[in-house]
Design an enzyme around this catalytic site. Structure first.
Site, PDB file in Angstrom:
ATOM      1  N   GLU A   1       0.858  -1.030  -0.068  1.00  0.00           N
ATOM      2  CA  GLU A   1      -0.135  -0.021  -0.191  1.00  0.00           C
ATOM      3  C   GLU A   1       0.719   1.183   0.056  1.00  0.00           C
ATOM      4  O   GLU A   1       0.403   2.146  -0.431  1.00  0.00           O
ATOM      5  CB  GLU A   1      -1.055   0.086   1.248  1.00  0.00           C
TER       6      GLU A   1
ATOM      7  N   HIS B   1       8.861 -26.667   0.408  1.00  0.00           N
ATOM      8  CA  HIS B   1       8.371 -28.095  -0.106  1.00  0.00           C
ATOM      9  C   HIS B   1       7.070 -27.613  -1.193  1.00  0.00           C
ATOM     10  O   HIS B   1       6.585 -28.259  -1.347  1.00  0.00           O
ATOM     11  CB  HIS B   1       7.799 -28.820   0.807  1.00  0.00           C
TER      12      HIS B   1
ATOM     13  N   LYS C   1     -13.620  -0.378  -4.150  1.00  0.00           N
ATOM     14  CA  LYS C   1     -15.070   0.026  -3.252  1.00  0.00           C
ATOM     15  C   LYS C   1     -16.218   0.999  -3.839  1.00  0.00           C
ATOM     16  O   LYS C   1     -17.377   0.663  -3.850  1.00  0.00           O
ATOM     17  CB  LYS C   1     -14.516   1.203  -1.972  1.00  0.00           C
TER      18      LYS C   1
HETATM   19  O1  PA5 Z   1      -3.528   1.540   5.723  1.00  0.00           O
HETATM   20  C1  PA5 Z   1      -4.587   1.833   5.668  1.00  0.00           C
HETATM   21  O2  PA5 Z   1      -4.894   2.854   5.571  1.00  0.00           O
HETATM   22  C2  PA5 Z   1      -5.666   0.797   5.212  1.00  0.00           C
HETATM   23  O3  PA5 Z   1      -5.405  -0.355   5.151  1.00  0.00           O
HETATM   24  C3  PA5 Z   1      -6.830   0.832   6.409  1.00  0.00           C
HETATM   25  O4  PA5 Z   1      -6.219   0.695   7.528  1.00  0.00           O
HETATM   26  C4  PA5 Z   1      -7.967   0.083   6.079  1.00  0.00           C
HETATM   27  O5  PA5 Z   1      -8.438   0.228   4.798  1.00  0.00           O
HETATM   28  C5  PA5 Z   1      -8.954   0.231   6.902  1.00  0.00           C
HETATM   29  O6  PA5 Z   1      -9.730   1.608   6.851  1.00  0.00           O
HETATM   30  P1  PA5 Z   1     -10.435   2.058   8.063  1.00  0.00           P
HETATM   31  O7  PA5 Z   1      -9.380   1.982   9.564  1.00  0.00           O
HETATM   32  O8  PA5 Z   1     -10.770   3.573   7.871  1.00  0.00           O
HETATM   33  O9  PA5 Z   1     -11.678   1.092   8.445  1.00  0.00           O
END
Ligand code: PA5
Length: 446
Positions: free
Chosen positions: A286, A307, A421
């Site tokens: 990310e 393996h 989303k």
């Molecule tokens: O690193 C990030 O920002 C994302 O992985 C969020 O943690 C994830 O999408 C969850 O979002 P939220 O905490 O707003 O529900």
């Protein structure tokens, strides 16, 4: 107690000159991160978090954990991505992946809201059964679909079981300081809340209330976690590439990337580290995967995966390098028994500890992979405990920040996560997505 780094396994793949040619670039990345002048600079609160965390809230986390321990046999942790992976990782690494199955004084901990599977949710509901439980719902935005669905289910269950007033005492929310649907609900219903700081993005939050509350409930010494992070904060604050192993790791990753090795395999030799790999994947994917750039992070759990994917690592396409997490001291030991008949021919190992065998598997595999054309880096720790967890988390966070800046992208946003989303909301018929819905449905019908 320390975290060490070895790049010996990179000899022959990159030269010292190539590495140190990045010195100035790394200094620039370091300064951008520390002076908050780089891309995504409003999300670098994690850099000084080990020293500057909210001490009053930290004390409140411990109080809430004690309350949960006294009133519940189970804690349900609701969250996804950065709001769940670090917490799960901490429990597996510091305690054990079999934490729930173990005999213990502390509540079982289950994670929900990290998928949209009804079978999974029903399994957890069945496992909780009639037992007393509390909920820690974690969402920075407060609007993420997966945890919102799970929270709806568990909140209603709590209210049915205990009544609204008592249920409210069993709901602990970790969310934005001031805004978002979850925050509004908490204020309205009187749930105790903990803060996900404004300047820390989800995947960098494990050392905030996001990770700390469940850790404390499980009996983890969260002071020791922060002490490890403080060590790393100090240790990896040196701008000079020659003196900073964390930056050496980031710079080597970048060098391999520029040489066409576009996949990093994070390998471990302990099942307790499997979920650490999941956390690492999110942290780097990310953070780096933007503008058509970035290393693709994958994980391998050795010797298990030797393996399965071992063949490919040894002889397949040469477009990856390996980073090995190695822990010197096993949590517990097993001595290999002597056998009269020696039918399996293993008596040459009788009396030796399994860790001895594991260490030879590690050394032998590393040399074989290097011979096969796979550069190897090793990040070594003494133990899998609280201190090393805190230190390791900070090491990787810092490496992710510097790696992102070396690629000249913003490592602290995740705009690409929105694409699925939007399509999902459109296909579900959410108001405001009508046009997209029609377009997507037309494509699906083709
Ligand atoms: O690193 C990030 O920002 C994302 O992985 C969020 O943690 C994830 O999408 C969850 O979002 P939220 O905490 O707003 O529900």
């Amino acid at each position: 107690m320390s975290i060490t780094f070895s790049r010996q396994g990179c000899d022959g793949f990159v030269t010292e000159e190539e590495l140190y040619a990045l010195k100035q670039q790394v200094v620039h990345c370091h300064q951008s991160l520390h002076d908050k002048t780089g891309k995504g600079n409003d999300f670098v609160g994690w850099v000084d978090l080990p020293e500057e965390y909210d001490k009053a809230e930290f004390a409140r986390i411990k109080q809430a954990a004690a309350k949960i321990q006294s009133q519940s046999q189970v804690l349900i942790v609701i969250g996804i991505g950065g709001s769940y992976l670090g917490t799960k990782t901490a429990l597996d690494f510091i305690k054990t992946p079999y934490y729930n199955e173990k005999n213990k004084e502390t509540p079982d901990i289950y994670f929900v809201g990290n998928n949209i599977s009804s079978a999974y949710l029903n399994d957890i509901l069945e496992i909780v059964g009639e037992r007393d439980f509390s909920v820690n719902v974690i969402s920075k935005s407060g609007t993420t679909t997966e945890p919102a669905i799970a929270f709806r289910v568990f909140r209603q269950l709590l209210e049915k079981k205990y009544g609204k007033a008592e249920a409210a005492k069993r709901i602990f929310a970790t969310t934005d300081r001031a805004k978002g649907a979850l925050k509004e609900m908490c204020d309205g219903e009187g749930y105790e809340t903990f803060v996900i700081p404004d300047d820390i993005g989800g995947r960098f939050t494990v050392l905030t209330a996001v990770g700390l509350l469940a850790m404390a409930v499980a009996g983890v010494d969260i002071d020791a976690v922060m002490a490890g992070a403080q060590y790393a904060h100090k240790q990896f604050a040196e701008a000079d590439l020659e003196k900073n192993i964390c930056y050496q790791y980031a710079a080597l990753r970048y060098l391999f990337y520029t040489k066409g090795k576009t996949i990093e395999i994070l390998a471990n030799y302990e099942p307790h580290m499997t979920s650490f790999g999941e956390w690492y994947k999110q942290l780097f994917a990310e953070s780096e995967g933007k503008e058509q750039k970035g290393l693709f992070p994958v994980t391998a759990n050795f010797s298990t995966d030797l393996h399965s994917i071992g063949q490919f690592i040894q002889e397949g396409g040469r477009y990856f390098f390996e980073t090995v997490l190695w822990c010197k001291e096993p949590k517990t030991t097993v001595t290999i028994p002597f056998d009269e008949k020696d039918g399996d021919g293993l008596n040459f190992l009788a009396g030796k500890e399994m860790q001895f065998v594991n260490s030879k598997a590690f050394a032998g595999t590393m040399l074989a992979h290097i011979d096969g054309g796979v550069p190897n880096m090793v990040i070594e720790m003494d133990k899998m405990d609280e201190w090393h967890f805190g230190a390791l988390v900070y090491f990787f966070e810092k490496a992710a920040g510097i790696s992102g800046y070396l690629l000249d992208i913003n490592p602290f946003d995740q705009p690409g996560v929105e694409a699925y989303k939007k399509n999902m909301f459109a296909l579900l018929g959410k108001v405001g997505y009508e046009q997209r819905k029609a377009q997507l449905e037309a494509r699906l019908q083709k």
